[in-house]
Design a protein around this motif. Structure first.
Motif, short mmCIF file in Angstrom:
data_model
loop_
_atom_site.label_atom_id
_atom_site.label_comp_id
_atom_site.label_asym_id
_atom_site.label_seq_id
_atom_site.Cartn_x
_atom_site.Cartn_y
_atom_site.Cartn_z
N ASN A 154 0.86 -1.17 0.00
CA ASN A 154 0.00 0.00 0.00
C ASN A 154 0.90 1.23 0.00
OD1 ASN A 154 0.72 0.59 2.75
ND2 ASN A 154 -0.91 -0.75 3.48
N ALA A 155 0.33 2.41 0.06
CA ALA A 155 1.12 3.63 -0.08
C ALA A 155 1.74 4.10 1.22
CB ALA A 155 0.26 4.75 -0.67
N SER A 212 -9.80 11.97 3.00
CA SER A 212 -10.01 13.41 2.84
C SER A 212 -8.75 14.23 3.04
CB SER A 212 -11.09 13.90 3.82
OG SER A 212 -10.70 13.67 5.16
N GLN A 213 -7.64 13.60 3.47
CA GLN A 213 -6.41 14.34 3.70
C GLN A 213 -5.22 13.45 3.37
OE1 GLN A 213 -7.38 15.36 7.70
NE2 GLN A 213 -6.69 13.42 8.58
N VAL A 214 -4.23 14.08 2.74
CA VAL A 214 -3.04 13.33 2.31
C VAL A 214 -2.23 12.87 3.51
CG1 VAL A 214 -0.86 13.48 1.04
CG2 VAL A 214 -2.94 14.49 0.08
N ASN A 215 -2.08 13.71 4.50
CA ASN A 215 -1.31 13.38 5.70
C ASN A 215 -2.26 13.23 6.89
OD1 ASN A 215 1.28 13.67 4.39
ND2 ASN A 215 0.93 15.88 4.44
N ALA A 216 -1.89 12.33 7.80
CA ALA A 216 -2.74 12.07 8.97
C ALA A 216 -2.62 13.20 9.99
CB ALA A 216 -2.34 10.75 9.61
N ASP A 217 -3.72 13.48 10.66
CA ASP A 217 -3.69 14.44 11.77
C ASP A 217 -3.89 13.69 13.07
OD1 ASP A 217 -6.31 13.70 11.65
OD2 ASP A 217 -7.12 15.69 11.21
N THR A 218 -3.86 14.42 14.18
CA THR A 218 -3.97 13.77 15.49
C THR A 218 -5.32 13.09 15.68
OG1 THR A 218 -4.70 15.90 16.41
CG2 THR A 218 -2.36 15.36 16.58
N ALA A 219 -6.36 13.65 15.05
CA ALA A 219 -7.69 13.05 15.19
C ALA A 219 -7.73 11.67 14.55
CB ALA A 219 -8.75 13.96 14.54
N GLU A 220 -7.15 11.52 13.36
CA GLU A 220 -7.14 10.21 12.69
C GLU A 220 -6.39 9.18 13.52
OE1 GLU A 220 -5.25 8.13 8.67
OE2 GLU A 220 -5.74 10.27 8.66
N SER A 228 -8.17 9.50 -3.29
CA SER A 228 -8.72 8.32 -2.63
C SER A 228 -7.64 7.24 -2.61
CB SER A 228 -9.97 7.81 -3.36
OG SER A 228 -10.96 8.81 -3.40
N PRO A 229 -6.88 7.14 -1.53
CA PRO A 229 -5.68 6.29 -1.52
C PRO A 229 -5.98 4.80 -1.35
CG PRO A 229 -5.93 7.30 0.61
CD PRO A 229 -7.06 7.84 -0.24
N TRP A 230 -6.73 4.20 -2.28
CA TRP A 230 -7.00 2.77 -2.20
C TRP A 230 -5.68 1.99 -2.22
CZ3 TRP A 230 -11.60 0.97 -0.90
CH2 TRP A 230 -12.72 1.77 -1.11
N HIS A 231 -5.69 0.85 -1.54
CA HIS A 231 -4.44 0.09 -1.40
C HIS A 231 -3.87 -0.34 -2.74
CE1 HIS A 231 -7.80 -2.81 -1.28
NE2 HIS A 231 -6.98 -3.63 -1.91
N GLN A 275 5.30 7.16 -10.54
CA GLN A 275 5.91 8.43 -10.16
C GLN A 275 4.86 9.44 -9.70
OE1 GLN A 275 8.75 9.79 -13.02
NE2 GLN A 275 9.11 11.75 -11.99
N ASP A 276 3.70 9.45 -10.35
CA ASP A 276 2.62 10.35 -9.94
C ASP A 276 2.10 9.99 -8.55
OD1 ASP A 276 2.88 11.65 -12.34
OD2 ASP A 276 1.20 10.60 -13.30
N VAL A 277 1.98 8.69 -8.28
CA VAL A 277 1.55 8.25 -6.94
C VAL A 277 2.55 8.74 -5.90
CG1 VAL A 277 1.17 6.24 -5.46
CG2 VAL A 277 0.28 6.25 -7.79
N CYS A 278 3.83 8.60 -6.20
CA CYS A 278 4.88 9.02 -5.27
C CYS A 278 4.86 10.53 -5.08
CB CYS A 278 6.23 8.56 -5.80
SG CYS A 278 7.59 8.75 -4.62
N ALA A 279 4.48 11.28 -6.11
CA ALA A 279 4.44 12.73 -6.00
C ALA A 279 3.32 13.20 -5.08
CB ALA A 279 4.29 13.36 -7.39
N VAL A 280 2.16 12.53 -5.13
CA VAL A 280 1.03 12.93 -4.30
C VAL A 280 1.17 12.37 -2.88
CG1 VAL A 280 -1.47 12.78 -4.00
CG2 VAL A 280 -0.50 13.10 -6.29
N TYR A 281 1.44 11.07 -2.77
CA TYR A 281 1.62 10.42 -1.47
C TYR A 281 3.10 10.06 -1.34
CZ TYR A 281 -3.45 10.13 -1.47
OH TYR A 281 -4.79 10.43 -1.51
N ASN A 282 3.87 11.04 -0.92
CA ASN A 282 5.33 10.89 -0.87
C ASN A 282 5.73 10.21 0.44
OD1 ASN A 282 8.03 11.05 -1.41
ND2 ASN A 282 8.21 13.24 -1.00
N THR A 283 5.71 8.89 0.44
CA THR A 283 6.08 8.11 1.61
C THR A 283 7.25 7.19 1.26
OG1 THR A 283 4.57 6.29 1.06
CG2 THR A 283 3.67 8.12 2.35
N GLU A 284 7.83 6.60 2.28
CA GLU A 284 8.92 5.66 2.04
C GLU A 284 8.44 4.45 1.24
OE1 GLU A 284 12.44 3.88 1.72
OE2 GLU A 284 12.09 5.92 2.44
N ALA A 285 7.18 4.05 1.46
CA ALA A 285 6.64 2.89 0.74
C ALA A 285 6.52 3.18 -0.76
CB ALA A 285 5.27 2.52 1.31
#
Length: 558
Positions: free
Chosen positions: A125-126, A206-214, A426-429, A462-472
Motif C-alpha cells: 500500500n502507499a 479526505s487528507q493526504v497526511n494524517a492528523d492527530t484526530a485520525e 482516494s488512496p486505495w491500497h 511516479q505520480d503516486v509518489c508525488a502525491v503520497y510521498n512516503t517511504e513505501a
C-alpha cells in the motif's frame, strides 16, 4: 594468510529447495519451508549394499530372509514420498504464483542470477504504517476526539468514497447513531468502534497526511475492539472489525491487516453470518436484526480482503463453510457487486483447490471480458487477471497473442484508473500495488506492445509518489526502476553479443566470382530489409519478435 570462509551452506538440501533451486539451511524443517509453509522432506541417500559374507549351499551369497517381503512395503513408501514431494512442489509453485512479491523476487533472480533478493511486499500500500505517530493521545470516548459536526463531515466522505466500493453498512442507521451519540451516554463499545472506523476512513480519504484526530480514532477503535474479544460477536462488533481491516489494508503493515482479517473471518463463522439460517450456528450473533442483503455484503467483502491478503503473503486464508453463494442486489451508485462477482474466481486460485489449466484459462477469459466502471473495481479486476496470468505461467501454459493483447488492454485501463483515484485523493491500497505489478508483467511479457506501455506505468508510479510521498511509494518506484534497469542491461548484453558476431563474420561474396556477376551488396540488402521490417505495425512486430516470449516458460524459465 588464512583462508576466508565463504557462506555456510548445508550439504544436504530438502527436496522442495532442490526443486525451487533455493539455498537450504538443512534444518528440519528448513527456514524456507517454514516461511512459505511448504512440506519439508529430505531424500535420504541409499547406501550401497554390501554382499553377504555367508555363502549359501551353492557358494553364492544368500539373500536376507526378509528381503522379498520388504520390497512391496519399500516400494509403497518410495511411491508415497514421491507423491508427497510432487504435491508439495506443485503447491509451492501455486503459492508463489499467487504472490506478487514472490513473482518479483523470481523475476529479479532471472534478471540477475548472482544476487539473492529478499522476499518483500513491495508497494503493498502507499503507507505501510507511516500514518502512525510516536505519540498517541489517550482517549476513552469518540466525543473526546471529534465534534459531532466533524464526525458528520467524515461520515459523508466515507459514504461518498468508501461505501460505494465496500457497501456493507446501513447508512440510515449510522447517521442516526451519529445524531444520537452526543445526546445518549449509553453507547456500547461496538457502536463507538463502528463510528471510529467510519471516521478514521473519512480522515484517510479526505487528507493526504494524517492528523492527530485520525491517529486517535484508529487507536480508540483498537482499544474498544480488544474489549469485545471476550464477548459473543455481534453484528456491530463484526462491522467495526471489518472497518478496521479496511483501514489497515490501506494504511498499515501487511501482518497487522492479515491478522485482523483472520479475526473477522472467525467471528463471522462463530456468529453464523455466512449461513442462510444464522440461528443454526453454534454461537449465533445476538440481536440478529440485520437483513440478508447486508449479511451477504459483510461476508463477501471480508472474504475478498482475507483471500487477497493471504495470497499476497503466501499464507493460509480462512475458508468459511456453508457460505452464502448468491450475489447481493445491485444498488444505484453502488459498485460492490462488481467486486463480489470476482470472488468465485479468486476462491478458485486457492492452492488447496488445484484448478486445471483449462479452468484457469476460462476464468481469465471471463475476467478479461468483464466491464467494470468504478476505478477501485477496475483495479481489483486487473489484480485478479494478473494473478491468473502468473498461475497459468506456473503451469507451463503459454498465453496466446490475442489473450496477451487483452491483458495489455486491461493494464492500460488499470493505469487510467489509478490516475482517476489520484485525482480524487482516494488512496486505495491497489493505487500503488497494481501499477507496480503492471511494470513487472510488462517486463515479463517483453514484446514491443508491452514495452511501449511501460512508460505510462512508470509515470503512474511516479505520480503516486508525488502525491503520497512516503517511504513505501518511494521504495516501490526505486524497485520498479531497478527492474527496468536490469532488463535494459540484459538487452544491451544480447545486443553486444550480436554485434560482436556480425563484426567477426563480415558478409563475403557467394562462391567463386569469375565473371561479371554482381556481388551481393550488404548495405543495399540491409536497407531493403530495414524498409520492410520497420514498416510493420506493432502487432506484426510482436508476432515476429515474440515467438518465444517470456510467458512461454517451456523456453524461458527463471
Amino acid at each position: 594468510m588464512t583462508r576466508l570462509e565463504g557462506r555456510k551452506r548445508s550439504k544436504l538440501a530438502c527436496q522442495t529447495c532442490r526443486e525451487l533451486k533455493r539455498r537450504c539451511d538443512g534444518a528440519h524443517p528448513c527456514g524456507t519451508c517454514v516461511r512459505f509453509e511448504y512440506h519439508c522432506n529430505y531424500q535420504v541417500a541409499r547406501r550401497r549394499r554390501e554382499p553377504d559374507r555367508n555363502p549359501g549351499p551353492t557358494g553364492d551369497s544368500a539373500p536376507a530372509p526378509t528381503q522379498a517381503s520388504a520390497l512391496p512395503s519399500l516400494k509403497s513408501s518410495l511411491d508415497d514420498v514421491a507423491s508427497s514431494t510432487a504435491s508439495s512442489h506443485a503447491q509451492a509453485r501455486s503459492v508463489e504464483a499467487n504472490s506478487c512479491p514472490a513473482f518479483v523476487r523470481s523475476m529479479a533472480l532471472r534478471l540477475d542470477p548472482k544476487r539473492n533478493p529478499r522476499m518483500h511486499s513491495f508497494a503493498w500500500n502507499a503507507f505501510l504504517g507511516s500514518r502512525r505517530t510516536s505519540h498517541t493521545p489517550a482517549v476513552e470516548s469518540i466525543t473526546d476526539v471529534v465534534s459531532q459536526k466533524r464526525l458528520q463531515e467524515l461520515a459523508v466522505v466515507y459514504l461518498l468514497k468508501v461505501d460505494p466500493v465496500y457497501g456493507f453498512i446501513d447508512r440510515e442507521q449510522v447517521l442516526q447513531h451519529i445524531q444520537q451519540r452526543w445526546a445518549a451516554r449509553n453507547a456500547t463499545h461496538a457502536q463507538d468502534a463502528v463510528l471510529c472506523g467510519i471516521a478514521a476512513l473519512g480522515c484517510l480519504f479526505s487528507q493526504v497526511n494524517a492528523d492527530t484526530a485520525e491517529v486517535a480514532l484508529v487507536e480508540l477503535a483498537r482499544v474498544l475492539l480488544e474489549k469485545t474479544l471476550s464477548t459473543a460477536p455481534s453484528v456491530d462488533i463484526i462491522t467495526a472489525w471489518l472497518l478496521r481491516v479496511i483501514y489497515l489494508r490501506i494504511a498499515d503493515t501487511h501482518y497487522a491487516a492479515w491478522m485482523a482479517s483472520c479475526t473477522v473471518m472467525h467471528m463471522i463463522d462463530a456468529a453464523g453470518l455466512n449461513m442462510e439460517a444464522p440461528e443454526e450456528a453454534i454461537d449465533p450473533a445476538p440481536h440478529q436484526d440485520i437483513s440478508l442483503e447486508l449479511r451477504k455484503r459483510i461476508v463477501s467483502i471480508a472474504q475478498h480482503l482475507n483471500i487477497w491478503m493471504s495470497f499476497d503473503m503466501g499464507l493460509t486464508r480462512v475458508a468459511l463453510p456453508d457460505t452464502i453463494t448468491t450475489v447481493p442486489l445491485v444498488r444505484e451508485g453502488d459498485f460492490t457487486s462488481e467486486l463480489i462477482e470476482l470472488l468465485p474466481f479468486s476462491i478458485e486460485l486457492d492452492p488447496q483447490r488445484k484448478p486445471t489449466a483449462f479452468e484457469l484459462e476460462y476464468a481469465l477469459q471471463v475476467v478479461l471480458g468483464r466491464m467494470h466502471s468504478s476505478p477501485p473495481s477496475v483495479l481489483a479486476q486487473c489484480n485478479l487477471a494478473l494473478c491468473l496470468c502468473r498461475r497459468l505461467r506456473s503451469m507451463d501454459v503459454a498465453l496466446t497473442d490475442s489473450v496477451l493483447q487483452q491483458v495489455l488492454t486491461l493494464t492500460s485501463n488499470g493505469i487510467r484508473a489509478v490516475q482517476a483515484i489520484l485525482t480524487a485523493r482516494s488512496p486505495w491500497h491497489q493505487m500503488t500495488y497494481v501499477p507496480f505489478q503492471i511494470v513487472c508483467v510488462l517486463l515479463a511479457i517483453d514484446t514491443v506492445s508491452s514495452i511501449s506501455q511501460l512508460r505510462d506505468a512508470m509515470q503512474c508510479l511516479q505520480d503516486v509518489c508525488a502525491v503520497y510521498n512516503t517511504e513505501a511509494t518511494q521504495e516501490a518506484l526505486r524497485t520498479a526502476r531497478s527492474l527496468v534497469l536490469l532488463h535494459q542491461r540484459g538487452k544491451e548484453m544480447f545486443a553486444s553479443a550480436l554485434s560482436e558476431i556480425l563484426k567477426s563474420r563480415p558478409m563475403s561474396p557467394v562462391g567463386d566470382v569469375t565473371d561479371n556477376c554482381a556481388v551481393l551488396d550488404d548495405t543495399a540488402g540491409m536497407n531493403n530489409f530495414s524498409d520492410q521490417f520497420f514498416g510493420l505495425q506493432y502487432n506484426d512486430m510482436d508476432q515476429l519478435l515474440s515467438a518465444d516470449f517470456f510467458w512461454n516458460i517451456t523456453n524461458n524459465r527463471f
